[in-house]
Design a protein around this motif. Structure first.
Motif, short mmCIF file in Angstrom:
data_model
loop_
_atom_site.label_atom_id
_atom_site.label_comp_id
_atom_site.label_asym_id
_atom_site.label_seq_id
_atom_site.Cartn_x
_atom_site.Cartn_y
_atom_site.Cartn_z
N CYS A 55 43.45 34.71 50.72
CA CYS A 55 42.12 35.07 50.22
C CYS A 55 42.27 35.76 48.87
O CYS A 55 42.98 36.75 48.75
N GLY A 56 41.62 35.20 47.86
CA GLY A 56 41.64 35.78 46.52
C GLY A 56 40.25 36.24 46.15
O GLY A 56 39.31 35.45 46.16
N LEU A 57 40.12 37.53 45.84
CA LEU A 57 38.82 38.09 45.47
C LEU A 57 38.91 38.68 44.07
O LEU A 57 39.74 39.54 43.81
N GLN A 58 38.06 38.17 43.18
CA GLN A 58 37.97 38.70 41.81
C GLN A 58 36.51 39.04 41.54
O GLN A 58 35.65 38.72 42.35
N SER A 59 36.26 39.64 40.40
CA SER A 59 34.91 40.07 40.06
C SER A 59 33.89 38.93 40.18
O SER A 59 32.81 39.12 40.72
N ARG A 60 34.24 37.74 39.67
CA ARG A 60 33.29 36.63 39.69
C ARG A 60 33.80 35.41 40.45
O ARG A 60 33.18 34.35 40.38
N HIS A 61 34.94 35.53 41.13
CA HIS A 61 35.48 34.37 41.85
C HIS A 61 35.92 34.74 43.26
O HIS A 61 36.37 35.86 43.50
N VAL A 62 35.82 33.76 44.15
CA VAL A 62 36.32 33.92 45.51
C VAL A 62 37.09 32.65 45.86
O VAL A 62 36.73 31.55 45.42
N ALA A 63 38.17 32.81 46.61
CA ALA A 63 38.94 31.67 47.08
C ALA A 63 39.45 32.01 48.48
O ALA A 63 39.98 33.10 48.70
N LEU A 64 39.27 31.08 49.41
CA LEU A 64 39.74 31.28 50.78
C LEU A 64 40.36 29.99 51.28
O LEU A 64 39.74 28.93 51.21
N LYS A 75 32.98 30.13 41.55
CA LYS A 75 32.45 31.26 40.79
C LYS A 75 31.26 31.85 41.53
O LYS A 75 30.31 31.13 41.87
N LEU A 76 31.31 33.14 41.77
CA LEU A 76 30.23 33.83 42.49
C LEU A 76 28.94 33.83 41.68
O LEU A 76 28.96 33.75 40.45
N PHE A 77 27.82 33.94 42.38
CA PHE A 77 26.51 33.94 41.74
C PHE A 77 26.38 35.07 40.71
O PHE A 77 25.78 34.90 39.65
N ASP A 78 26.94 36.24 41.03
CA ASP A 78 26.88 37.37 40.12
C ASP A 78 28.17 38.17 40.26
O ASP A 78 28.99 37.89 41.13
N ILE A 81 32.47 44.19 42.29
CA ILE A 81 33.53 45.14 41.94
C ILE A 81 34.81 44.65 42.59
O ILE A 81 34.98 44.76 43.81
N ALA A 82 35.68 44.07 41.79
CA ALA A 82 36.85 43.35 42.30
C ALA A 82 37.70 44.16 43.25
O ALA A 82 38.08 43.68 44.32
N ASP A 83 38.01 45.42 42.92
CA ASP A 83 38.93 46.17 43.77
C ASP A 83 38.27 46.76 45.01
O ASP A 83 38.93 47.43 45.80
N GLU A 84 36.99 46.50 45.21
CA GLU A 84 36.32 46.94 46.44
C GLU A 84 36.11 45.79 47.43
O GLU A 84 35.62 45.99 48.52
N GLY A 85 36.46 44.58 47.00
CA GLY A 85 36.32 43.43 47.90
C GLY A 85 37.37 43.47 49.01
O GLY A 85 38.53 43.82 48.76
N THR A 86 36.96 43.15 50.24
CA THR A 86 37.89 43.15 51.37
C THR A 86 37.68 41.92 52.23
O THR A 86 36.61 41.29 52.18
N TRP A 87 38.70 41.59 53.02
CA TRP A 87 38.53 40.55 54.02
C TRP A 87 39.21 41.01 55.30
O TRP A 87 40.19 41.75 55.26
N THR A 88 38.64 40.60 56.43
CA THR A 88 39.22 40.92 57.74
C THR A 88 39.17 39.67 58.60
O THR A 88 38.30 38.81 58.43
N ARG A 96 35.79 37.65 57.76
CA ARG A 96 34.62 38.30 57.15
C ARG A 96 35.06 38.87 55.81
O ARG A 96 35.98 39.67 55.73
N ILE A 97 34.40 38.42 54.74
CA ILE A 97 34.66 38.91 53.39
C ILE A 97 33.48 39.80 53.00
O ILE A 97 32.32 39.42 53.19
N VAL A 98 33.79 40.98 52.47
CA VAL A 98 32.74 41.90 52.03
C VAL A 98 32.95 42.15 50.54
O VAL A 98 34.02 42.61 50.12
N LEU A 99 31.92 41.84 49.75
CA LEU A 99 31.96 42.02 48.30
C LEU A 99 30.93 43.07 47.91
O LEU A 99 29.82 43.06 48.43
N THR A 100 31.29 43.97 47.00
CA THR A 100 30.36 44.99 46.53
C THR A 100 29.72 44.51 45.23
O THR A 100 30.43 44.20 44.26
#
Length: 140
Positions: A55-64, A75-78, A81-88, A96-100
């Motif tokens: 799982c790769g989470l960046q400010s404007r991108h997600v990859a799973l 590319k995410l809609f908006d 905060i990249a370093d607050e993104g988590t996955w469980t 479950r991916i949570v993006l702030t």
């Protein structure tokens, strides 16, 4: 019972008042949002292990990817905060991916998860906007 206008057979689950969640169904699961966060729930094969997940989470991108098979990428809609993104991995069957969100107000209601994919249909979009407006009033 919720009466649905004709042609809305593909509509996602109705607004869940108790949990306050307005989910948008997708081929791999669903996504939903609050004023501050975007949640992505991806169904994975039962018995999936954390080491099977990339799982790769960046400010404007997600990859799973699960077991080397790409499930979600783009590319995410908006911005988030990249370093607050988590996955469980939950119960070895759902990721479950949570993006702030960077912008956290009722005006920032995402109309889709990615820029060109997984858009909420107009009814779900309206329910999401109502939910975020209600959430903002409850905070104030």
């Amino acid at each position: 019972v919720l009466l649905q206008p004709r042609g809305w057979w593909s509509m996602s689950a109705p607004f869940e008042e108790r949990s306050g969640v307005v989910p948008c169904g997708t081929p791999w699961g669903q996504w939903y949002q609050t004023l501050e966060e975007v949640f992505i729930e991806v169904q994975v094969p039962p018995g999936t292990r954390a080491q099977d997940i990339q799982c790769g989470l960046q400010s404007r991108h997600v990859a799973l990817a699960v077991g080397g098979r790409e499930i979600l990428k783009g590319k995410l809609f908006d911005s988030t905060i990249a370093d607050e993104g988590t996955w469980t991995l939950e119960d070895r069957k759902m990721v479950r991916i949570v993006l702030t969100k960077t912008k956290r107000d009722a005006a920032n209601c995402w109309t889709s998860l990615l820029e060109s994919e997984y858009a909420a249909d107009p009814w779900v979009q309206d329910q999401m906007q109502r939910k975020l407006t209600l959430e903002r009033f409850q905070k104030e």
